[in-house]
Design a protein around this motif. Structure first.
Motif, PDB file in Angstrom:
ATOM      1  N   UNK A 212     -42.217 -31.828 -17.308  1.00 52.42           N
ATOM      2  CA  UNK A 212     -41.287 -31.929 -16.347  1.00 52.42           C
ATOM      3  C   UNK A 212     -39.804 -31.847 -16.751  1.00 52.42           C
ATOM      4  N   UNK A 213     -39.573 -32.711 -17.675  1.00 53.93           N
ATOM      5  CA  UNK A 213     -38.161 -32.908 -18.386  1.00 53.93           C
ATOM      6  C   UNK A 213     -37.790 -31.843 -18.947  1.00 53.93           C
ATOM      7  N   UNK A 214     -38.504 -31.184 -19.914  1.00 53.98           N
ATOM      8  CA  UNK A 214     -38.364 -29.876 -20.651  1.00 53.98           C
ATOM      9  C   UNK A 214     -38.037 -28.648 -19.793  1.00 53.98           C
ATOM     10  N   UNK A 215     -39.034 -28.650 -18.741  1.00 61.25           N
ATOM     11  CA  UNK A 215     -38.927 -27.464 -17.890  1.00 61.25           C
ATOM     12  C   UNK A 215     -37.594 -27.551 -17.063  1.00 61.25           C
ATOM     13  N   UNK A 216     -37.143 -28.448 -16.576  1.00 59.31           N
ATOM     14  CA  UNK A 216     -36.015 -28.562 -15.834  1.00 59.31           C
ATOM     15  C   UNK A 216     -34.744 -28.066 -16.689  1.00 59.31           C
ATOM     16  N   UNK A 217     -34.674 -28.394 -18.024  1.00 58.74           N
ATOM     17  CA  UNK A 217     -33.500 -28.054 -18.771  1.00 58.74           C
ATOM     18  C   UNK A 217     -33.508 -26.711 -19.076  1.00 58.74           C
TER      19      UNK A 217
END
Length: 397
Positions: A212-217
């Motif tokens: 999730x945190x990677x996809x957001x960025x």
């Protein structure tokens, strides 16, 4: 190219320095040396983890492979699942397609899918223009290969990429597996890229974990509008990554506030469970919108039914669901991890350009691997758990 040919060469002995200690190791097929590693000898709970100083040193068997000294290893939920035997049938087929070896031949098994380190030797087919000894690299290790909770690992050059210059090894080890998973789900399966993301509305179910945190960025770097679900105490983290809208799943049934929002072009589901019963209703109908879930029954089916019946059951399931939802004007898809060195090349450039940063929740030493695994097993991640790999002198057998 990914040549699958045996690599024959004369013995090659090198000297490795760890602090004030020096020891010889040999990377040829003619002699096997040993290295420190955390291994499992059977599937089970955390007590199956065993530290050894006598793990077999990885050997270059194909000319497109490289031996990497591991500086840091990232842990993921799949490591906990694999420790318990999840996916064992499929992984056995990948390791031994002709079923030559006996059951249990994968042991001792080394876990760990994320790696950041330094190349120690290159196979004969690895072009110096791409990789050479001493290069700092990162990689997402396929689940059917020996992992990164060891001093060294051998990988195909196609799975390896130059590490971003701006990241330490600890930070770099937090990125590759989730990056490759997100890339597979959003780009390969979801059809998104830097040229078509502008103004697209994306929903990420489970936004505070590694994927999730990677996809957001990545999505924000490409100009998308991003909504995520997470708990209230993770809102500050995801807001800091650039999220446009946050829905707290602890405040009540999460689908209620989501239905009040404008519909989405793509939903990435990191949660699973009953989300399929309502998440596809959040998509724009008849506009090519996609629901991509990373929580699939594929490995569970093959574990329970065997390879042939499991794959048949999987095919029937995904086909029936895809047809059902296509009649409603939306696309239903499964996302799967796929090793991808080329994708990591693009991601490395984005990291060095300041568009993506590593999100490390907690760092452990090599002697604390069992504690690190328990941390991942508890869930509710706020980024990644990373292990700093040492020579193992601080651990005991």
């Amino acid at each position: 190219s990914d040549w699958r040919l045996p690599c024959f060469r004369a013995p090659c002995v090198k000297t490795l320095v760890h602090g004030d200690q020096r020891r010889l190791f040999n990377t040829s097929n003619s002699r096997m040396t040993i290295m420190p590693a955390w291994v499992i000898d059977r599937y089970g709970s955390n007590d199956v983890l065993r530290f050894t100083k006598n793990a077999g040193f990885p050997i270059i068997n194909y000319p497109n492979e490289v031996v990497v000294q591991v500086h840091a290893a990232g842990l993921n939920p799949i490591d906990v699942s694999m420790r318990g035997g999840y996916g064992a049938a499929t992984m056995a087929m990948k390791r031994d397609p002709l079923n030559i070896n006996q059951s249990g031949s994968e042991f001792p098994l080394i876990l760990g899918r994320d790696m950041s380190g330094v190349i120690m030797e290159c196979g004969l087919d690895v072009a110096p223009a791409y990789f050479k000894e001493g290069d700092e690299v990162w990689a997402a290790i396929p689940p059917w290969k020996q992992g990164s909770l060891a001093e060294f690992v051998v990988l195909s050059a196609n799975e390896v990429s130059k590490k971003p210059k701006c990241l330490s090894h600890i930070e770099a080890a937090a990125v590759p597996y989730v990056a490759a998973t997100a890339w597979s789900a959003l780009v390969n399966t979801g059809g998104l890229n830097k040229d078509n993301c502008a103004k697209k509305r994306i929903l990420i179910l489970g936004g505070s974990g590694g994927v999730g945190t990677f996809s957001i960025q990545m999505l924000k770097a490409w100009g998308a509008h991003v909504t995520v679900t997470c708990s209230q105490n993770a809102e500050r983290l995801v807001r800091g990554l650039g999220v446009d809208h946050v829905v707290d799943y602890t405040a009540g049934p999460v689908e209620v506030p989501l239905r009040a929002l404008e519909k989405f072009d793509l939903v990435l589901d990191n949660v699973g469970g009953d989300t399929e019963s309502w998440a596809l209703g959040l998509l724009k109908p008849w506009c090519g919108a996609k629901y991509v879930t990373l929580v699939t029954p594929f490995l569970r089916n093959t574990d329970q039914l065997g390879i042939a019946d499991g794959m048949l059951q999987t095919g029937v399931t995904v086909a029936s669901k895809a047809l059902k939802h296509l009649s409603k004007g939306v696309h239903y898809r499964w996302g799967m991890f796929a090793p991808n060195g080329l994708a990591l090349d693009d991601i490395s450039e984005m990291v060095d350009a300041g568009k993506i940063r590593a999100v490390v929740e907690e760092e452990f030493t090599f002697s604390q691997v069992p504690q690190a695994m328990l941390k991942v097993e508890k869930g509710h991640a706020r980024g990644k758990t990373v292990v700093k790999i040492s020579s193992g002198e601080d651990s005991s057998e």
